[in-house]
Design a protein around this motif. Structure first.
Motif, short mmCIF file in Angstrom:
data_model
loop_
_atom_site.label_atom_id
_atom_site.label_comp_id
_atom_site.label_asym_id
_atom_site.label_seq_id
_atom_site.Cartn_x
_atom_site.Cartn_y
_atom_site.Cartn_z
N VAL A 68 4.32 -34.38 -25.74
CA VAL A 68 4.88 -34.51 -24.39
C VAL A 68 3.88 -35.17 -23.45
O VAL A 68 4.21 -36.09 -22.70
CB VAL A 68 5.31 -33.13 -23.84
N ILE A 69 2.64 -34.69 -23.49
CA ILE A 69 1.62 -35.23 -22.58
C ILE A 69 1.30 -36.69 -22.90
O ILE A 69 1.00 -37.49 -22.01
CB ILE A 69 0.35 -34.36 -22.63
N SER A 70 1.41 -37.06 -24.18
CA SER A 70 1.16 -38.45 -24.55
C SER A 70 2.24 -39.36 -23.98
O SER A 70 1.95 -40.46 -23.49
CB SER A 70 1.09 -38.60 -26.07
N LEU A 71 3.49 -38.92 -24.00
CA LEU A 71 4.58 -39.71 -23.42
C LEU A 71 4.40 -39.87 -21.91
O LEU A 71 4.61 -40.95 -21.36
CB LEU A 71 5.93 -39.05 -23.72
N ILE A 219 -2.42 -31.68 -17.39
CA ILE A 219 -3.66 -31.97 -18.11
C ILE A 219 -4.66 -30.84 -17.94
O ILE A 219 -5.31 -30.40 -18.90
CB ILE A 219 -4.27 -33.29 -17.61
N PHE A 220 -4.80 -30.34 -16.71
CA PHE A 220 -5.79 -29.30 -16.42
C PHE A 220 -5.50 -28.02 -17.20
O PHE A 220 -6.39 -27.48 -17.89
CB PHE A 220 -5.79 -29.01 -14.91
N PHE A 221 -4.28 -27.52 -17.14
CA PHE A 221 -3.96 -26.27 -17.82
C PHE A 221 -3.89 -26.45 -19.34
O PHE A 221 -4.18 -25.51 -20.10
CB PHE A 221 -2.64 -25.70 -17.29
N TYR A 222 -3.52 -27.64 -19.79
CA TYR A 222 -3.52 -27.92 -21.23
C TYR A 222 -4.94 -27.80 -21.79
O TYR A 222 -5.16 -27.17 -22.84
CB TYR A 222 -2.96 -29.31 -21.47
N VAL A 223 -5.90 -28.39 -21.09
CA VAL A 223 -7.29 -28.36 -21.54
C VAL A 223 -7.86 -26.94 -21.44
O VAL A 223 -8.63 -26.51 -22.32
CB VAL A 223 -8.13 -29.35 -20.73
N LEU A 224 -7.48 -26.20 -20.40
CA LEU A 224 -8.01 -24.85 -20.23
C LEU A 224 -7.58 -23.90 -21.35
O LEU A 224 -8.29 -22.93 -21.65
CB LEU A 224 -7.57 -24.27 -18.89
N THR A 225 -6.44 -24.16 -21.96
CA THR A 225 -5.97 -23.29 -23.04
C THR A 225 -6.50 -23.70 -24.41
O THR A 225 -6.36 -22.93 -25.38
CB THR A 225 -4.44 -23.27 -23.08
N LEU A 226 -7.10 -24.88 -24.51
CA LEU A 226 -7.59 -25.35 -25.82
C LEU A 226 -8.64 -24.43 -26.44
O LEU A 226 -8.57 -24.14 -27.65
CB LEU A 226 -8.15 -26.77 -25.68
N PRO A 227 -9.64 -23.96 -25.70
CA PRO A 227 -10.68 -23.12 -26.34
C PRO A 227 -10.14 -21.84 -26.96
O PRO A 227 -10.69 -21.35 -27.96
CB PRO A 227 -11.63 -22.80 -25.18
N PHE A 228 -9.07 -21.28 -26.41
CA PHE A 228 -8.54 -20.02 -26.93
C PHE A 228 -8.05 -20.17 -28.38
O PHE A 228 -8.24 -19.29 -29.21
CB PHE A 228 -7.39 -19.52 -26.05
N GLY A 229 -7.41 -21.30 -28.67
CA GLY A 229 -6.88 -21.49 -30.02
C GLY A 229 -7.87 -22.03 -31.01
O GLY A 229 -7.82 -21.70 -32.20
N TYR A 230 -8.82 -22.85 -30.55
CA TYR A 230 -9.70 -23.55 -31.48
C TYR A 230 -11.09 -22.89 -31.62
O TYR A 230 -11.84 -23.26 -32.52
CB TYR A 230 -9.88 -25.00 -31.05
N ALA A 231 -11.43 -21.96 -30.76
CA ALA A 231 -12.75 -21.34 -30.84
C ALA A 231 -12.92 -20.54 -32.13
O ALA A 231 -14.02 -20.47 -32.69
CB ALA A 231 -12.99 -20.43 -29.63
N ILE A 245 -11.58 -34.17 -25.44
CA ILE A 245 -10.14 -34.25 -25.18
C ILE A 245 -9.88 -34.36 -23.68
O ILE A 245 -9.05 -35.15 -23.23
CB ILE A 245 -9.42 -33.02 -25.76
N PHE A 246 -10.62 -33.58 -22.89
CA PHE A 246 -10.47 -33.65 -21.43
C PHE A 246 -10.86 -35.04 -20.92
O PHE A 246 -10.18 -35.58 -20.04
CB PHE A 246 -11.34 -32.59 -20.78
N TYR A 247 -11.92 -35.60 -21.48
CA TYR A 247 -12.38 -36.93 -21.05
C TYR A 247 -11.31 -37.99 -21.32
O TYR A 247 -11.03 -38.83 -20.46
CB TYR A 247 -13.67 -37.28 -21.78
N VAL A 248 -10.69 -37.95 -22.48
CA VAL A 248 -9.68 -38.95 -22.85
C VAL A 248 -8.45 -38.83 -21.95
O VAL A 248 -7.98 -39.83 -21.37
CB VAL A 248 -9.28 -38.79 -24.32
N LEU A 249 -7.92 -37.63 -21.79
CA LEU A 249 -6.70 -37.45 -21.01
C LEU A 249 -6.93 -37.75 -19.52
O LEU A 249 -6.13 -38.43 -18.89
CB LEU A 249 -6.19 -36.01 -21.17
N SER A 250 -8.03 -37.24 -18.98
CA SER A 250 -8.29 -37.45 -17.56
C SER A 250 -8.64 -38.90 -17.26
O SER A 250 -8.33 -39.41 -16.18
CB SER A 250 -9.43 -36.53 -17.10
#
Length: 287
Positions: A68-71, A219-231, A245-250
């Motif tokens: 979705v975010i890519s579109l 973008i902000f909330f998407y990136v904030l939730t990333l560490p919870f799943g991948y840590a 990931i934040f650098y690319v999207l932002s």
């Protein structure tokens, strides 16, 4: 506008131009890195979560929302580039119309005083239009809640166009040009005003606020939730992964913000001042 060799792409990797988004995003990237490190510490060291924890399944949400975010980002960047390219086409048309106007006048007119008048005034339109579009108040003319001082002053590009047409009409009245020549020259002056209106449309009609605000929040909330799943699976390597990931999207959003107003003073905006100078040079060569 940044000048570069499109084929020398390898040097782009190691060169950080002042227009690069890396410098702008550096403070936020550091904050995101610290945030990711804290989440990684809590999940790995403090709570000691394992691969069997349901927290790991948060990555399923990221997979679905990533499409979705890519579109949204593709639509955002394409829309911004369309505005930038349309602005470039308008100024390209201004160059051609100024040349055509000068060519026709150089053939039709014989009086040196008349030629001198147009030699000075035709380039003046491009120069004044450049300053008009760079004025911050020009970009706020359609905002209902803003009281602009510009409303109390005359529209300078229109005044120059009026002077041009007045001179053409005076030439017709004095029998220096025929009625057919008046019609031909009138079309060139009309094209100046059409170009000015098109540029103003780009300048004072930004991307809708609700769309821009939603994308930034997404973008902000998407990136904030990333560490919870991948840590859990990446450990402390989650820090560089999330920051990247934040650098690319932002960066995509920042680039779109910069080029959606092509008449500003950013590094990647259109070189309207240089184009105006070229118009002056070409007109002086023709008349």
């Amino acid at each position: 506008m940044v000048s570069y060799n499109t084929k020398d792409w390898f040097t782009f990797i190691f060169r950080f131009h002042k227009a690069d988004t890396f410098r702008t995003l550096m403070p936020l990237m550091l904050a995101i890195g610290i945030y990711s490190g804290i989440i990684g510490y809590l999940e790995v060291e403090y709570w000691k979560l394992t691969d069997k924890s349901y927290v790991k399944n948060i990555t399923l949400m990221h997979g679905m929302l990533g499409f979705v975010i890519s579109l949204l980002l593709v639509f955002r960047t394409n829309t911004a580039y369309d505005r930038w390219w349309e602005g470039r086409k308008m100024w390209g048309a201004l160059v051609n119309n100024s040349r055509n106007f000068a060519i026709k006048l150089s053939v039709v007119l014989k009086d040196e005083k008349d030629l001198t008048f147009f030699r000075k005034l035709i380039p003046s339109y491009a120069s004044i239009l450049n300053k008009h579009l760079k004025d911050e108040e020009t970009g706020k003319q359609l905002f209902d809640d803003v009281d602009l001082e510009i409303d109390h002053h005359k529209h300078k590009p229109n005044q120059v166009a009026k002077m041009l047409f007045q001179k053409i009409n005076d030439l017709y009245d004095s029998k220096k040009i025929t009625g057919d020549q008046l019609i031909i020259l009138n079309d060139e002056i009309k094209s100046f005003t059409d170009i000015c209106g098109a540029c103003e449309r780009i300048k004072n009609t930004p991307i809708p606020y609700s769309y821009s605000a939603f994308l930034k929040k997404f973008i902000f909330f998407y990136v904030l939730t990333l560490p919870f799943g991948y840590a859990i699976s990446l450990g402390y390597y989650v820090i560089p992964v999330v920051v990247f990931i934040f650098y690319v999207l932002s960066s995509l959003e920042l680039i779109a913000e910069e080029i959606e107003d092509p008449f500003g003073s950013d590094e990647n905006d259109l070189p309207t001042q240089k184009i105006a100078e070229n118009i002056k040079k070409h007109v002086e060569e023709l008349i």
